[in-house]
Design a protein around this motif. Structure first.
Motif, short mmCIF file in Angstrom:
data_model
loop_
_atom_site.label_atom_id
_atom_site.label_comp_id
_atom_site.label_asym_id
_atom_site.label_seq_id
_atom_site.Cartn_x
_atom_site.Cartn_y
_atom_site.Cartn_z
N TYR A 19 0.86 -1.18 0.00
CA TYR A 19 0.00 0.00 0.00
C TYR A 19 0.90 1.23 0.00
CZ TYR A 19 -2.90 3.80 1.68
OH TYR A 19 -3.54 5.01 1.80
N GLU A 20 0.65 2.13 -0.95
CA GLU A 20 1.39 3.38 -1.02
C GLU A 20 0.38 4.51 -1.08
OE1 GLU A 20 5.16 2.75 -3.71
OE2 GLU A 20 3.40 1.73 -4.59
N GLY A 21 0.49 5.43 -0.13
CA GLY A 21 -0.43 6.55 -0.13
C GLY A 21 -0.61 7.15 1.23
N ILE A 22 -1.66 7.91 1.36
CA ILE A 22 -2.01 8.58 2.61
C ILE A 22 -3.28 7.91 3.14
CG2 ILE A 22 -2.67 10.76 3.71
CD1 ILE A 22 -1.13 12.16 1.40
N PRO A 23 -3.15 7.18 4.26
CA PRO A 23 -4.34 6.50 4.80
C PRO A 23 -5.46 7.48 5.09
CG PRO A 23 -2.34 5.78 5.93
CD PRO A 23 -1.96 6.95 5.06
N LEU A 24 -6.67 7.00 5.01
CA LEU A 24 -7.85 7.83 5.25
C LEU A 24 -7.78 8.54 6.61
CD1 LEU A 24 -10.67 5.50 3.90
CD2 LEU A 24 -9.69 7.51 2.79
N THR A 25 -7.20 7.88 7.60
CA THR A 25 -7.13 8.45 8.94
C THR A 25 -6.14 9.60 9.05
OG1 THR A 25 -5.50 6.76 9.53
CG2 THR A 25 -7.81 6.32 10.11
N ARG A 26 -5.30 9.79 8.04
CA ARG A 26 -4.32 10.88 8.08
C ARG A 26 -4.61 11.99 7.07
NH1 ARG A 26 1.43 9.35 7.80
NH2 ARG A 26 1.19 7.16 7.49
N ARG A 27 -5.70 11.89 6.38
CA ARG A 27 -6.05 12.92 5.41
C ARG A 27 -6.71 14.09 6.12
NH1 ARG A 27 -8.39 9.27 0.40
NH2 ARG A 27 -6.49 8.03 0.15
N SER A 28 -6.40 15.27 5.66
CA SER A 28 -6.99 16.47 6.26
C SER A 28 -7.74 17.24 5.17
CB SER A 28 -5.89 17.34 6.85
OG SER A 28 -5.12 17.93 5.81
N GLU B 182 -3.92 -5.05 2.54
CA GLU B 182 -3.52 -3.75 1.99
C GLU B 182 -4.66 -2.73 2.10
OE1 GLU B 182 -0.45 -3.41 1.69
OE2 GLU B 182 0.04 -5.54 1.64
N ILE B 183 -5.90 -3.17 1.96
CA ILE B 183 -7.04 -2.28 2.16
C ILE B 183 -7.07 -1.79 3.60
CG2 ILE B 183 -9.57 -2.20 2.28
CD1 ILE B 183 -9.58 -3.93 -0.28
N ALA B 184 -6.72 -2.66 4.54
CA ALA B 184 -6.66 -2.25 5.95
C ALA B 184 -5.70 -1.08 6.12
CB ALA B 184 -6.25 -3.43 6.83
N HIS B 185 -4.56 -1.13 5.41
CA HIS B 185 -3.62 -0.01 5.49
C HIS B 185 -4.24 1.27 4.93
CE1 HIS B 185 -0.53 -2.50 7.04
NE2 HIS B 185 -0.18 -3.08 5.91
N HIS B 186 -5.05 1.16 3.89
CA HIS B 186 -5.75 2.32 3.34
C HIS B 186 -6.63 2.97 4.40
CE1 HIS B 186 -7.86 4.88 0.49
NE2 HIS B 186 -9.01 4.32 0.80
#
Length: 114
Positions: free
Chosen positions: A47-56, A96-100
């Motif tokens: 998983y590469e990206g910004i998890p939903l919990t860290r998006r602002s 990997e979805i869990a990481h998202h």
């Protein structure tokens, strides 16, 4: 080519099996299948990206997060049994979805889902 289609079908089936509410909560994420992970990285998925919990509120216009599932390692480990391969592809996709959703490897281990 037929084996690649079957493998990609396993990935699609794992996505299709997600509950509607979970699937609809996913945001700005793409899923890809690659033959092999980067050299020296013993991965089944990434998983590469910004998890939903860290998006602002500043998260906009970003390139999609990327979940990559690696065909080669999964087929080498589990390809001797079609049902086992299908189940392991599903497990990796869900991991990997869990990481998202911002769930760490440590938390997945605590939940016995790693």
């Amino acid at each position: 080519m037929e084996g690649e289609d079957v493998f990609e079908g396993y990935v699609e089936a794992a996505m299709d099996a997600l509950p509607d509410d979970l699937r609809s909560a996913m945001s700005n994420v793409a899923i890809a299948v690659e033959d092999e992970p980067p050299p020296g990285q013993p991965l089944l998925g990434l998983y590469e990206g910004i998890p939903l919990t860290r998006r602002s509120s500043f998260y906009s216009g970003a390139a999609p997060d990327l979940i990559t599932i690696y065909r080669g390692p999964l087929e080498r480990l589990y390809g001797h049994d079609e049902e086992l391969l299908r189940e392991q592809v599903r497990r990796v996709v869900l991991h990997e979805i869990a990481h998202h959703f911002g769930i760490s490897d440590e938390r997945l281990q605590e939940l016995d889902r790693y």
